[in-house]
Design an enzyme around this catalytic site. Structure first.
Site, PDB file in Angstrom:
ATOM      1  N   CYS A 134       1.022  -1.233  -0.033  1.00 37.49           N
ATOM      2  CA  CYS A 134       0.123  -0.021  -0.016  1.00 37.49           C
ATOM      3  C   CYS A 134       0.773   1.262  -0.115  1.00 37.49           C
ATOM      4  O   CYS A 134       1.136   1.648   1.211  1.00 37.49           O
ATOM      5  CB  CYS A 134      -0.903  -0.089   1.335  1.00 37.49           C
ATOM      6  SG  CYS A 134      -1.925   1.369   1.205  1.00 37.49           S
ATOM      7  N   CYS A 137      -0.660   4.190   1.890  1.00 34.45           N
ATOM      8  CA  CYS A 137      -0.483   4.102   3.482  1.00 34.45           C
ATOM      9  C   CYS A 137       0.932   4.408   3.851  1.00 34.45           C
ATOM     10  O   CYS A 137       1.379   4.739   4.849  1.00 34.45           O
ATOM     11  CB  CYS A 137      -0.792   2.524   3.858  1.00 34.45           C
ATOM     12  SG  CYS A 137      -2.457   2.064   3.165  1.00 34.45           S
ATOM     13  N   ASP A 138       2.034   3.767   3.293  1.00 34.07           N
ATOM     14  CA  ASP A 138       3.235   3.871   3.672  1.00 34.07           C
ATOM     15  C   ASP A 138       4.462   4.444   2.850  1.00 34.07           C
ATOM     16  O   ASP A 138       5.492   4.581   3.364  1.00 34.07           O
ATOM     17  CB  ASP A 138       3.760   1.942   3.600  1.00 34.07           C
ATOM     18  CG  ASP A 138       3.017   1.233   4.383  1.00 34.07           C
ATOM     19  OD1 ASP A 138       2.545   1.724   5.629  1.00 34.07           O
ATOM     20  OD2 ASP A 138       2.874   0.139   3.993  1.00 34.07           O
TER      21      ASP A 138
END
Ligand code: NAP
Length: 315
Positions: A134, A137-138
């Site tokens: 992701c 997200c990261d």
């Protein structure tokens, strides 16, 4: 039948499930929408949507929030829960979640997909310590770092471009010499100075001490292997269906994709499937929403017929 029985339970609050909820609740069907995570499905992992008509640019999470508010506007109920099983008892379907049991006359399954994994040494060990599925997200954890993205489809190409917002350099590792992704995305990737592409290459291992420090690569044409330094590995090698909870119903193919006709009907009367979980899906936001509309209209007919049959049997 008791009032506690829903006309329809929709499992999965991605674009398809949320659209179905708009249609069924607006048609006055008693609707329950169940989602195990955050509403939005893959929208939550998508930085930018630019092909959903009326939005030439909107972030995935913003579109998800709009759809979620719309989904509940006409009275659909919402529960956060993990569905573990569905029992088909003919006119009634029973949905078992981790903490509740619900009954409904019909079910729409809209649980979508989860990311495939490479299944190579180091992948599990460094998951969350340099290995990710992701970028949204990261990605921000990798400011000025060097990253690799594995894959050659729309996700790999889109997310490699997104990661250049943070990373110093992104190397895309693709196992073939041609991208599967849409040409407009490939063109953008090729123009990005921070992206380098390595074709015909497999990742055989992810290596490091406490976190990722490199990958072991193999050229599929020459057989040559080499270690390639990197701070992180983003895997975008395709999707698997989220359908374990329907394995008792025998409505999937051997890989777990749910088989439907073009009215979203499975082989079980009253059970429908929509969006990315479908075997024949195109896997776009707009097609998932279209599926949601079709299934919701089918559900209206199905519930009306069922109610008429029940009324007749009681008269
Ligand atoms: P995908 O289209 O299935 O592409 C997967 C890629 O990973 C392919 O290039 C494949 O290589 C490669 N791959 C598969 N297994 C591999 C392995 N073991 N090792 C190395 N590479 C491997 O998956 P996706 O990109 O996640 O897209 C999924 C669906 O969502 C698609 O229908 C896509 O169009 C859609 N989507 C659309 C958008 C958009 O419209 N903006 C954005 C994201 C996703 P090969 O090419 O050699 O098979």
């Amino acid at each position: 039948m008791s009032d506690n029985i829903y006309d329809v339970i929709i499992i999965g609050a991605g674009p398809g499930g949320m659209t179905a909820a708009v249609y069924t609740s607006r048609a006055n069907l008693k609707t329950l929408l169940i989602e195990r995570g955050v509403p939005g499905g893959q929208l939550q992992n998508t930085e930018e949507i630019e092909n959903f008509p009326s939005y030439s640019h909107i972030s995935g999470p913003d579109l998800a929030q709009n759809m979620f508010e719309h989904a509940l506007k006409f009275g659909a109920e919402y529960e956060q829960a993990n569905v573990q099983d569905i029992a088909d008892e003919g006119n009634i379907k029973v949905v078992y979640t981790d903490n509740q049991t619900y009954k409904a006359k019909s079910i729409i399954i809209a649980t979508g997909t989860k990311y495939k994994k490479l299944g190579i040494p180091g992948e599990e060990e460094f998951s969350g310590r340099g290995v990710s599925w992701c970028a949204v997200c990261d990605g921000a954890f990798f400011k000025e770092k060097e990253l690799v993205v594995v894959g050659g489809g729309d996700s790999a190409v889109e997310e490699s471009i997104f990661l250049t917002k943070f990373a110093k350099k992104v190397t895309v590792l693709h196992r073939r010499d041609r991208f599967r992704a849409q040409p407009i995305l490939v063109e953008r990737m090729l123009k990005n100075d921070k992206i380098e592409i390595v074709y015909d290459t497999l990742v055989n291992e992810i290596i490091g001490e406490n976190k990722v420090s490199g990958v072991l690569l193999e050229n599929v044409k020459t057989g040559e292997t080499k270690t390639f330094s990197t701070d992180g590995v983003f895997e975008y090698i395709g999707m698997n269906p989220v359908s374990d909870f329907v394995k008792n119903l025998a409505i999937t193919d051997e890989e777990g994709w749910i088989v439907t006709d073009d009215r979203m009907k499975t082989d079980i009367p009253g059970i429908y499937a929509i969006g990315d979980i479908r075997k024949e899906a195109v896997r776009q936001v707009v097609t998932a929403t279209g599926d949601g509309c079709v299934a919701a209209i089918e559900v209206q007919h199905y519930v009306e017929n069922l109610n008429a049959q029940l009324a007749e049997s009681l008269s």
